[in-house]
Motif scaffolding. Sequence first.
Motif, PDB file in Angstrom:
ATOM      1  N   ALA A  80       0.824  -1.211   0.000  1.00 41.53           N
ATOM      2  CA  ALA A  80       0.000   0.000   0.000  1.00 41.53           C
ATOM      3  C   ALA A  80       0.861   1.266   0.000  1.00 41.53           C
ATOM      4  CB  ALA A  80      -0.938  -0.001   1.208  1.00 41.53           C
ATOM      5  N   ILE A  81       1.884   1.321   0.842  1.00 44.28           N
ATOM      6  CA  ILE A  81       2.735   2.515   0.896  1.00 44.28           C
ATOM      7  C   ILE A  81       3.548   2.637  -0.390  1.00 44.28           C
ATOM      8  CG2 ILE A  81       4.625   3.673   2.120  1.00 44.28           C
ATOM      9  CD1 ILE A  81       1.903   3.719   3.605  1.00 44.28           C
ATOM     10  N   TYR A  82       4.004   1.510  -0.923  1.00 40.80           N
ATOM     11  CA  TYR A  82       4.721   1.526  -2.202  1.00 40.80           C
ATOM     12  C   TYR A  82       3.822   2.127  -3.290  1.00 40.80           C
ATOM     13  CZ  TYR A  82       6.811  -0.009  -6.551  1.00 40.80           C
ATOM     14  OH  TYR A  82       7.337  -0.031  -7.820  1.00 40.80           O
ATOM     15  N   ASP A  83       2.588   1.634  -3.407  1.00 39.55           N
ATOM     16  CA  ASP A  83       1.661   2.135  -4.421  1.00 39.55           C
ATOM     17  C   ASP A  83       1.391   3.628  -4.228  1.00 39.55           C
ATOM     18  OD1 ASP A  83       1.470  -0.382  -5.572  1.00 39.55           O
ATOM     19  OD2 ASP A  83      -0.422  -0.881  -4.568  1.00 39.55           O
ATOM     20  N   TRP A  84       1.191   4.044  -2.983  1.00 39.42           N
ATOM     21  CA  TRP A  84       0.941   5.460  -2.696  1.00 39.42           C
ATOM     22  C   TRP A  84       2.123   6.310  -3.143  1.00 39.42           C
ATOM     23  CZ3 TRP A  84       4.079   8.312   0.538  1.00 39.42           C
ATOM     24  CH2 TRP A  84       3.680   9.635   0.745  1.00 39.42           C
ATOM     25  N   ALA A  85       3.339   5.878  -2.821  1.00 39.89           N
ATOM     26  CA  ALA A  85       4.530   6.658  -3.179  1.00 39.89           C
ATOM     27  C   ALA A  85       4.668   6.777  -4.694  1.00 39.89           C
ATOM     28  CB  ALA A  85       5.781   6.028  -2.572  1.00 39.89           C
ATOM     29  N   VAL A  86       4.551   5.668  -5.401  1.00 40.28           N
ATOM     30  CA  VAL A  86       4.696   5.683  -6.860  1.00 40.28           C
ATOM     31  C   VAL A  86       3.584   6.513  -7.509  1.00 40.28           C
ATOM     32  CG1 VAL A  86       4.656   4.232  -8.938  1.00 40.28           C
ATOM     33  CG2 VAL A  86       5.984   3.521  -6.952  1.00 40.28           C
ATOM     34  N   ASP A  87       2.351   6.354  -7.037  1.00 35.76           N
ATOM     35  CA  ASP A  87       1.224   7.110  -7.597  1.00 35.76           C
ATOM     36  C   ASP A  87       1.395   8.614  -7.419  1.00 35.76           C
ATOM     37  OD1 ASP A  87       0.050   4.723  -8.322  1.00 35.76           O
ATOM     38  OD2 ASP A  87      -1.503   4.774  -6.755  1.00 35.76           O
ATOM     39  N   ASN A  88       2.126   9.020  -6.388  1.00 32.37           N
ATOM     40  CA  ASN A  88       2.340  10.443  -6.125  1.00 32.37           C
ATOM     41  C   ASN A  88       3.674  10.954  -6.660  1.00 32.37           C
ATOM     42  OD1 ASN A  88       0.042  11.642  -4.456  1.00 32.37           O
ATOM     43  ND2 ASN A  88       0.353   9.629  -3.556  1.00 32.37           N
ATOM     44  N   GLY A  89       4.353  10.140  -7.460  1.00 34.28           N
ATOM     45  CA  GLY A  89       5.610  10.575  -8.075  1.00 34.28           C
ATOM     46  C   GLY A  89       6.795  10.574  -7.132  1.00 34.28           C
ATOM     47  N   HIS A  90       6.689   9.854  -6.016  1.00 33.17           N
ATOM     48  CA  HIS A  90       7.783   9.782  -5.050  1.00 33.17           C
ATOM     49  C   HIS A  90       8.641   8.539  -5.300  1.00 33.17           C
ATOM     50  CE1 HIS A  90       6.044  13.112  -2.973  1.00 33.17           C
ATOM     51  NE2 HIS A  90       4.992  12.434  -2.538  1.00 33.17           N
ATOM     52  N   THR A  91       9.782   8.484  -4.651  1.00 35.13           N
ATOM     53  CA  THR A  91      10.702   7.359  -4.769  1.00 35.13           C
ATOM     54  C   THR A  91      10.593   6.500  -3.516  1.00 35.13           C
ATOM     55  OG1 THR A  91      12.202   8.840  -5.955  1.00 35.13           O
ATOM     56  CG2 THR A  91      13.097   6.725  -5.238  1.00 35.13           C
ATOM     57  N   PRO A  92       9.978   5.309  -3.614  1.00 33.78           N
ATOM     58  CA  PRO A  92       9.839   4.474  -2.422  1.00 33.78           C
ATOM     59  C   PRO A  92      11.160   3.822  -2.017  1.00 33.78           C
ATOM     60  CG  PRO A  92       8.892   3.372  -4.337  1.00 33.78           C
ATOM     61  CD  PRO A  92       9.347   4.718  -4.798  1.00 33.78           C
ATOM     62  N   HIS A  93      11.443   3.853  -0.731  1.00 33.20           N
ATOM     63  CA  HIS A  93      12.624   3.218  -0.149  1.00 33.20           C
ATOM     64  C   HIS A  93      12.171   2.332   1.000  1.00 33.20           C
ATOM     65  CE1 HIS A  93      14.929   6.162  -2.361  1.00 33.20           C
ATOM     66  NE2 HIS A  93      16.057   5.662  -1.906  1.00 33.20           N
ATOM     67  N   ILE A  94      12.926   1.255   1.255  1.00 39.66           N
ATOM     68  CA  ILE A  94      12.663   0.442   2.439  1.00 39.66           C
ATOM     69  C   ILE A  94      13.930   0.345   3.274  1.00 39.66           C
ATOM     70  CG2 ILE A  94      10.744  -0.921   1.540  1.00 39.66           C
ATOM     71  CD1 ILE A  94      12.693  -3.202   0.995  1.00 39.66           C
ATOM     72  N   ALA A 111      10.891  -0.231   7.776  1.00 41.70           N
ATOM     73  CA  ALA A 111      10.159   0.966   7.364  1.00 41.70           C
ATOM     74  C   ALA A 111      10.058   0.992   5.845  1.00 41.70           C
ATOM     75  CB  ALA A 111      10.864   2.229   7.852  1.00 41.70           C
ATOM     76  N   ILE A 112       9.023   1.649   5.347  1.00 35.33           N
ATOM     77  CA  ILE A 112       8.895   1.964   3.927  1.00 35.33           C
ATOM     78  C   ILE A 112       8.461   3.418   3.863  1.00 35.33           C
ATOM     79  CG2 ILE A 112       6.570   0.941   3.862  1.00 35.33           C
ATOM     80  CD1 ILE A 112       7.226   0.399   0.785  1.00 35.33           C
ATOM     81  N   PHE A 113       9.143   4.200   3.015  1.00 35.62           N
ATOM     82  CA  PHE A 113       8.913   5.632   3.011  1.00 35.62           C
ATOM     83  C   PHE A 113       9.267   6.243   1.658  1.00 35.62           C
ATOM     84  CE2 PHE A 113      13.156   4.680   4.388  1.00 35.62           C
ATOM     85  CZ  PHE A 113      13.963   5.603   3.746  1.00 35.62           C
ATOM     86  N   ALA A 114       8.780   7.452   1.435  1.00 37.28           N
ATOM     87  CA  ALA A 114       9.104   8.213   0.235  1.00 37.28           C
ATOM     88  C   ALA A 114      10.374   9.025   0.512  1.00 37.28           C
ATOM     89  CB  ALA A 114       7.961   9.145  -0.131  1.00 37.28           C
ATOM     90  N   ARG A 115      11.360   8.908  -0.376  1.00 36.91           N
ATOM     91  CA  ARG A 115      12.627   9.621  -0.184  1.00 36.91           C
ATOM     92  C   ARG A 115      12.422  11.130  -0.137  1.00 36.91           C
ATOM     93  NH1 ARG A 115      16.446   9.275  -5.026  1.00 36.91           N
ATOM     94  NH2 ARG A 115      15.058  10.909  -5.707  1.00 36.91           N
TER      95      ARG A 115
END
Length: 144
Positions: A15-29, A91-95
């Motif tokens: 879910a957090i990965y999809d949210w980050a990508v959909d908003n143009g962010h770079t997902p990191h774990i 953790a999973i987050f947007a850079r």
Amino acid sequence: MSKTHKSRRPYLIQAIYDWAVDNGHTPHILVAADYPGVAVPRQYVQEGRITLNLSPMAVQSMHLDDDPLWFSARFSGRPFEVVIPSGAVLAIFARENGEGLVFGEVEPPEGETDAETGADPVVSQDEPPEPPKPKGRGHLRVVK
């Protein structure tokens, strides 16, 4: 008879990965590299942890919808097959803004319970507890 439930961690990671990508962010774990079953390039592990870029441009053949998570990535130009049990994700987050989800600690491997091991899943009874780490202001925020 107690019913066991599947971990919700893989669903939250997706879910957090999809949210980050959909908003143009770079997902990191952030991953606990010493967790059983983790396969990451050890030369990039620092203090038992590694942060990995999961952006679609950085990885190939990614599978987040299954446990363990796995994908192919290049590290210093060399291909590497990365395998990460969801319990190892801290953790999973947007850079770009640090928003995401912090799990705080590893999840015990599937099938392992405190009653079976006789130990706390984070600290073994044979090892002295680690002293608390200095509390500085982190770049991650808890999202509710």
